[in-house]
Write a protein that holds these residues in place. Structure first.
Motif: not given
Ligand code: OGA
Ligand code: MN
Length: 375
Positions: A252-271
């Motif tokens: 993820i770079h500066s200015g990027d936008i992520i949208i989590m919706s639908g099935k991926s709304r509840l997906f595990y994630h981490a940084v």
């Protein structure tokens, strides 16, 4: 046998998280999906946007380019996940970064420092840190300013980290500018009725990370989760509904936008890791301060102050990343459940990340099903 497999599977996310987090030897970053590079990844698809949902004028008011110019991607196997490559107009990323550093940490918003400092001590982190930050020599060991100790800020319905819940009793006005930006982006992605009700802002230094989690405290999963990033880059891991699904690493770079919706709304994630911007500059060029936005202002003292503010932001962002996540908490026709304090604490158990993965999955499946049925 099943337990052994589960344990092995569970390690898949954790193993990759640890791999990307480790210092010595540093991880190999070459295989990571980078939406900003014209590389071919079999999983990356062009995502359709709703180009007529917001006018060019409305996009401009939020600091965004006309939607027809945005580059949006989705990922095969991750339904509802969208990645928009920096759609900001020149000079606007630094506006949002400055809001995160100067304005949003102010009271009545809540931050991590409030947990062990008095309101008097955390009155204005910006004012209390600016001279210290300005005089800092990069790379030298010096006392940390409060701004460098800032980890998170909550907005709107203030997320309670202990109960993992939002409460109607702890709400303060959501910033109007950020609500406007979020609602424009959500509309362009097909979510016309999105309401920005809660925000969690994350402040990362080069040695920070964000653990493996799911954002499931909101009440309506049919509403997307929006995430905006500024400053240095990050390695983001996107898993699946199950903790043992091996995650896909992406930058993820500066200015990027992520949208989590639908099935991926509840997906595990981490940084797991913050990495220097790939241009190899102190500050990525898209984030540079441009005076064009302010040239129309005849007020020279305002412009001077703004230049001074930017000097502080730039100093901070040379070794930091700021991430704003925006959520709708309550769906149309929903209301907060009536619970006593004790009920809230016991009730929070099933939502914890440390429960039986099978039960957790069933719980999520039911919630997603309910979301799909809601209007
Ligand atoms: C969050 C989150 C990711 C990021 O705040 O819930 O997942 O990119 N943030 O910092
Ligand atoms: Mn999250």
């Amino acid at each position: 046998m099943a337990a052994a497999l589960l344990e092995q599977g569970e390690d898949a996310f954790r193993r990759l998280f640890k791999y990307y987090k480790r210092r010595q030897p540093p991880p190999d970053l070459s295989g990571i999906v980078d939406f900003s590079r014209a590389q071919q990844y079999c999983k990356v698809l062009i995502a359709p946007l709703n180009v007529t949902s917001i006018s060019d004028q409305d996009a401009c008011k939020a600091g965004l380019q006309p939607v027809c110019k945005w580059k949006a991607y989705s990922l095969d196997g991750y339904p509802g996940f969208m990645f928009i490559l920096d759609p900001f107009l020149p000079g606007w990323q630094c506006y949002w970064a400055k809001q995160c550093l100067k304005i949003y940490p102010r009271k009545p918003n809540v931050c991590n420092l409030d947990l062990h400092m008095s309101p008097e001590e955390t009155k204005d982190l910006w004012e209390q840190s600016r001279e210290q930050l300005r005089l800092k020599t990069p790379g030298k060991r010096e006392a940390k300013s409060l701004l460098e100790k800032l980890r998170w800020v909550t907005l709107g319905y203030h997320y309670n980290w202990e109960t993992k819940k939002y409460s109607p009793d702890h709400y303060t006005a959501f910033p109007m500018d950020l609500a406007y930006l979020s609602e424009q982006v959500a509309a362009a992605c097909g979510f016309q009725q999105f309401k920005a009700e809660a925000g969690i802002l994350n402040y990362y230094r080069f040695d920070s990370s964000l653990g493996i989690h799911v954002d499931e405290s909101e009440m309506d999963y049919s509403k997307p989760l929006l995430s905006f990033s500024f400053g240095q880059s990050a390695v983001f891991l996107l898993g699946g509904l199950k903790r043992q699904d091996p995650p896909l690493p992406m930058f993820i770079h500066s200015g990027d936008i992520i949208i989590m919706s639908g099935k991926s709304r509840l997906f595990y994630h981490a940084v797991p890791r913050i990495v220097p911007n790939l241009e190899g500059r102190a500050i990525p060029s898209c984030l540079e301060h441009t005076t064009t936005r302010y040239n129309c202002s005849a007020d020279t003292s305002y412009r001077q102050r703004d230049e001074g503010d930017w000097e502080i932001c730039a100093k901070y962002l040379q070794s930091s990343r700021v991430n704003m996540t925006v959520r709708q908490v309550v769906g149309v026709g929903q209301s907060f459940p009536v619970t006593s304090d004790t009920e809230m604490i016991t009730d929070s158990q099933p939502y914890s990340y440390h429960q039986d993965p099978k039960e957790e999955n069933e719980h999520k499946r039911q919630k997603l099903e309910a979301a799909a049925k809601s209007p």
